[in-house]
Design a protein around this motif. Structure first.
Motif, PDB file in Angstrom:
ATOM      1  N   ILE A 202     -37.652  12.617  -9.427  1.00  0.00           N
ATOM      2  CA  ILE A 202     -36.671  13.167 -10.384  1.00  0.00           C
ATOM      3  C   ILE A 202     -36.329  12.041 -11.356  1.00  0.00           C
ATOM      4  O   ILE A 202     -35.784  11.000 -10.958  1.00  0.00           O
ATOM      5  N   SER A 203     -36.642  12.237 -12.632  1.00  0.00           N
ATOM      6  CA  SER A 203     -36.402  11.228 -13.679  1.00  0.00           C
ATOM      7  C   SER A 203     -35.269  11.685 -14.586  1.00  0.00           C
ATOM      8  O   SER A 203     -35.034  12.893 -14.763  1.00  0.00           O
ATOM      9  N   THR A 204     -34.593  10.727 -15.185  1.00  0.00           N
ATOM     10  CA  THR A 204     -33.464  11.042 -16.073  1.00  0.00           C
ATOM     11  C   THR A 204     -33.703  10.462 -17.459  1.00  0.00           C
ATOM     12  O   THR A 204     -34.422   9.483 -17.641  1.00  0.00           O
ATOM     13  N   THR A 205     -33.084  11.102 -18.415  1.00  0.00           N
ATOM     14  CA  THR A 205     -32.950  10.564 -19.774  1.00  0.00           C
ATOM     15  C   THR A 205     -31.452  10.550 -20.078  1.00  0.00           C
ATOM     16  O   THR A 205     -30.810  11.614 -20.051  1.00  0.00           O
ATOM     17  N   ALA A 206     -30.903   9.343 -20.347  1.00  0.00           N
ATOM     18  CA  ALA A 206     -29.444   9.230 -20.473  1.00  0.00           C
ATOM     19  C   ALA A 206     -29.054   8.282 -21.598  1.00  0.00           C
ATOM     20  O   ALA A 206     -29.895   7.548 -22.150  1.00  0.00           O
ATOM     21  N   GLY A 217     -26.801   9.139  -2.993  1.00  0.00           N
ATOM     22  CA  GLY A 217     -26.232   7.802  -2.884  1.00  0.00           C
ATOM     23  C   GLY A 217     -27.003   6.765  -3.648  1.00  0.00           C
ATOM     24  O   GLY A 217     -26.553   5.612  -3.790  1.00  0.00           O
ATOM     25  N   ALA A 218     -28.188   7.117  -4.171  1.00  0.00           N
ATOM     26  CA  ALA A 218     -28.998   6.182  -4.943  1.00  0.00           C
ATOM     27  C   ALA A 218     -28.318   5.886  -6.280  1.00  0.00           C
ATOM     28  O   ALA A 218     -27.571   6.722  -6.824  1.00  0.00           O
ATOM     29  N   THR A 219     -28.602   4.693  -6.837  1.00  0.00           N
ATOM     30  CA  THR A 219     -27.981   4.277  -8.090  1.00  0.00           C
ATOM     31  C   THR A 219     -29.032   3.877  -9.123  1.00  0.00           C
ATOM     32  O   THR A 219     -28.748   3.106 -10.051  1.00  0.00           O
ATOM     33  N   THR A 220     -30.228   4.406  -9.001  1.00  0.00           N
ATOM     34  CA  THR A 220     -31.313   4.097  -9.922  1.00  0.00           C
ATOM     35  C   THR A 220     -31.494   5.241 -10.921  1.00  0.00           C
ATOM     36  O   THR A 220     -31.060   6.370 -10.678  1.00  0.00           O
ATOM     37  N   PRO A 221     -32.139   4.946 -12.074  1.00  0.00           N
ATOM     38  CA  PRO A 221     -32.334   6.023 -13.059  1.00  0.00           C
ATOM     39  C   PRO A 221     -33.177   7.180 -12.538  1.00  0.00           C
ATOM     40  O   PRO A 221     -33.029   8.308 -13.008  1.00  0.00           O
ATOM     41  N   SER A 222     -34.073   6.921 -11.584  1.00  0.00           N
ATOM     42  CA  SER A 222     -34.892   8.005 -11.022  1.00  0.00           C
ATOM     43  C   SER A 222     -35.004   7.821  -9.521  1.00  0.00           C
ATOM     44  O   SER A 222     -34.825   6.703  -8.993  1.00  0.00           O
ATOM     45  N   ILE A 223     -35.279   8.911  -8.818  1.00  0.00           N
ATOM     46  CA  ILE A 223     -35.424   8.862  -7.356  1.00  0.00           C
ATOM     47  C   ILE A 223     -36.631   9.680  -6.926  1.00  0.00           C
ATOM     48  O   ILE A 223     -37.098  10.570  -7.664  1.00  0.00           O
ATOM     49  N   SER A 224     -37.136   9.341  -5.734  1.00  0.00           N
ATOM     50  CA  SER A 224     -38.212  10.125  -5.127  1.00  0.00           C
ATOM     51  C   SER A 224     -37.651  10.883  -3.930  1.00  0.00           C
ATOM     52  O   SER A 224     -36.858  10.327  -3.143  1.00  0.00           O
ATOM     53  N   VAL A 225     -37.994  12.151  -3.812  1.00  0.00           N
ATOM     54  CA  VAL A 225     -37.467  12.987  -2.734  1.00  0.00           C
ATOM     55  C   VAL A 225     -38.617  13.696  -2.038  1.00  0.00           C
ATOM     56  O   VAL A 225     -39.696  13.922  -2.622  1.00  0.00           O
ATOM     57  N   SER A 226     -38.378  14.041  -0.776  1.00  0.00           N
ATOM     58  CA  SER A 226     -39.410  14.741  -0.004  1.00  0.00           C
ATOM     59  C   SER A 226     -38.871  16.029   0.583  1.00  0.00           C
ATOM     60  O   SER A 226     -39.554  16.680   1.384  1.00  0.00           O
ATOM     61  N   ALA A 227     -37.632  16.406   0.225  1.00  0.00           N
ATOM     62  CA  ALA A 227     -37.056  17.656   0.709  1.00  0.00           C
ATOM     63  C   ALA A 227     -36.692  18.534  -0.477  1.00  0.00           C
ATOM     64  O   ALA A 227     -36.157  18.061  -1.487  1.00  0.00           O
ATOM     65  N   ALA A 228     -36.994  19.808  -0.364  1.00  0.00           N
ATOM     66  CA  ALA A 228     -36.644  20.739  -1.435  1.00  0.00           C
ATOM     67  C   ALA A 228     -35.137  20.960  -1.455  1.00  0.00           C
ATOM     68  O   ALA A 228     -34.450  20.813  -0.451  1.00  0.00           O
ATOM     69  N   GLY A 229     -34.615  21.309  -2.629  1.00  0.00           N
ATOM     70  CA  GLY A 229     -33.194  21.597  -2.756  1.00  0.00           C
ATOM     71  C   GLY A 229     -32.616  21.022  -4.037  1.00  0.00           C
ATOM     72  O   GLY A 229     -33.323  20.369  -4.818  1.00  0.00           O
ATOM     73  N   PRO A 230     -31.330  21.279  -4.250  1.00  0.00           N
ATOM     74  CA  PRO A 230     -30.697  20.762  -5.464  1.00  0.00           C
ATOM     75  C   PRO A 230     -30.311  19.274  -5.305  1.00  0.00           C
ATOM     76  O   PRO A 230     -29.889  18.842  -4.232  1.00  0.00           O
ATOM     77  N   SER A 232     -28.159  16.178  -7.629  1.00  0.00           N
ATOM     78  CA  SER A 232     -27.330  15.936  -8.825  1.00  0.00           C
ATOM     79  C   SER A 232     -27.185  14.432  -9.058  1.00  0.00           C
ATOM     80  O   SER A 232     -27.260  13.626  -8.120  1.00  0.00           O
ATOM     81  N   VAL A 233     -26.990  14.067 -10.342  1.00  0.00           N
ATOM     82  CA  VAL A 233     -26.758  12.677 -10.739  1.00  0.00           C
ATOM     83  C   VAL A 233     -25.584  12.628 -11.709  1.00  0.00           C
ATOM     84  O   VAL A 233     -25.452  13.494 -12.577  1.00  0.00           O
ATOM     85  N   THR A 234     -24.739  11.654 -11.511  1.00  0.00           N
ATOM     86  CA  THR A 234     -23.609  11.412 -12.420  1.00  0.00           C
ATOM     87  C   THR A 234     -23.813  10.069 -13.104  1.00  0.00           C
ATOM     88  O   THR A 234     -24.081   9.062 -12.442  1.00  0.00           O
ATOM     89  N   VAL A 235     -23.715  10.056 -14.443  1.00  0.00           N
ATOM     90  CA  VAL A 235     -23.821   8.798 -15.189  1.00  0.00           C
ATOM     91  C   VAL A 235     -22.435   8.445 -15.743  1.00  0.00           C
ATOM     92  O   VAL A 235     -21.673   9.323 -16.152  1.00  0.00           O
ATOM     93  N   THR A 236     -22.135   7.138 -15.746  1.00  0.00           N
ATOM     94  CA  THR A 236     -20.835   6.651 -16.233  1.00  0.00           C
ATOM     95  C   THR A 236     -21.068   5.652 -17.358  1.00  0.00           C
ATOM     96  O   THR A 236     -21.811   4.681 -17.178  1.00  0.00           O
ATOM     97  N   GLY A 237     -20.454   5.897 -18.505  1.00  0.00           N
ATOM     98  CA  GLY A 237     -20.581   5.002 -19.639  1.00  0.00           C
ATOM     99  C   GLY A 237     -19.742   3.749 -19.460  1.00  0.00           C
ATOM    100  O   GLY A 237     -18.903   3.652 -18.547  1.00  0.00           O
ATOM    101  N   THR A 238     -19.939   2.759 -20.340  1.00  0.00           N
ATOM    102  CA  THR A 238     -19.151   1.527 -20.263  1.00  0.00           C
ATOM    103  C   THR A 238     -17.671   1.767 -20.560  1.00  0.00           C
ATOM    104  O   THR A 238     -16.824   0.931 -20.238  1.00  0.00           O
ATOM    105  N   ASN A 239     -17.349   2.902 -21.179  1.00  0.00           N
ATOM    106  CA  ASN A 239     -15.951   3.246 -21.459  1.00  0.00           C
ATOM    107  C   ASN A 239     -15.305   4.031 -20.307  1.00  0.00           C
ATOM    108  O   ASN A 239     -14.192   4.534 -20.445  1.00  0.00           O
ATOM    109  N   GLY A 240     -16.066   4.151 -19.189  1.00  0.00           N
ATOM    110  CA  GLY A 240     -15.522   4.858 -18.046  1.00  0.00           C
ATOM    111  C   GLY A 240     -15.766   6.357 -18.055  1.00  0.00           C
ATOM    112  O   GLY A 240     -15.268   7.057 -17.165  1.00  0.00           O
TER     113      GLY A 240
END
Length: 240
Positions: A202-206, A217-230, A232-240
């Motif tokens: 799962i890759s992100t553009t942010a 719990g990962a904190t990288t721009p993209s992750i690898s998964v081996s289980a199906a399902g939803p 989610s990723v939350t991104v936080t700007g420098t302004n909070g």
């Protein structure tokens, strides 16, 4: 020739021995004139001029240190002023008086504590170098106004303050910067999980500079998964 007042007599005698006498009086007029001077008021932001008035002996002439020759003068600059009066007999008298000014203003500075961000949605505004017991009048965005010395705002914009000191007004302003722009992020899956492809990325553009937190719990721009399902990723700007 005499230099003392009084009665003087002279007797003349002719060759035949006869005499004649006459008397005359020398009068003295050496009295000194008198003069006093009074200042009407201090110079201030509401009284830009002051009048210096005199009380003097009748019939005198006037000469001020400013060059004026009137019984009273108006001035707009603090300092010492003198006047000399001259009586009809030529005698002189002088007096000096001081005009005081109370128009000094401190160099006040309006201060803001921070920019407005999602982490810090409010900012404190205050004044530096204002004397005790000063009066305040703030104005800001929209119809904002307050007479408080300091306050908190959640609205970006320019705030100006008038500080009233001894009826004089000092001014300053400060700009509150707002940085509450929300970052953007999209996510895309590389592939469907199959027996041949048991993992997916799962890759992100942010927005640049953001930090990441995935539902895993990962904190990288993209992750690898081996289980199906939803996921989610939350991104936080420098302004909070």
């Amino acid at each position: 020739v005499v230099n003392s007042a009084g009665t003087y007599s002279v007797t003349v005698t002719s060759a035949n021995g006869c005499t004649a006498t006459t008397t005359t009086t020398v009068v003295s007029d050496t009295a000194l004139p008198s003069v006093t001077a009074v200042v009407s008021n201090e110079l201030s932001c509401t009284a830009l001029t002051a009048t210096i008035s005199t009380t003097a002996s009748p019939g005198v002439t006037y000469l001020w240190s400013t060059g004026e020759t009137t019984p009273s003068i108006s001035v707009s600059v603090a300092g010492a002023y003198s006047v000399t009066v001259t009586a009809q007999n030529g005698a002189k008298a002088s007096v000096t008086t001081t005009v005081v000014s109370d128009t000094a203003l401190p160099e006040i500075t309006a201060i803001v504590s921070n920019s407005l961000t999602c982490d810090q949605p409010a900012a404190a505004i205050s004044v530096a170098n204002a004397p005790a017991n000063s009066g305040y009048q703030w104005r800001g965005p929209g119809s904002f106004n307050t007479a408080l010395e300091s306050f908190t705002t959640t609205i970006a914009g320019t705030y100006s303050v008038s500080v009233i000191i001894n009826q004089c007004v000092a001014t300053s302003s400060v700009t509150v910067v707002g940085d509450t722009i929300t970052p953007t992020v999209t996510a895309s899956v590389s592939n469907t999980l199959t027996a041949a492809q048991p993992t997916a990325t799962i890759s992100t553009t942010a927005t640049p500079g953001v930090s990441y937190l995935w539902s895993t719990g990962a904190t990288t721009p993209s992750i690898s998964v081996s289980a199906a399902g939803p996921y989610s990723v939350t991104v936080t700007g420098t302004n909070g």
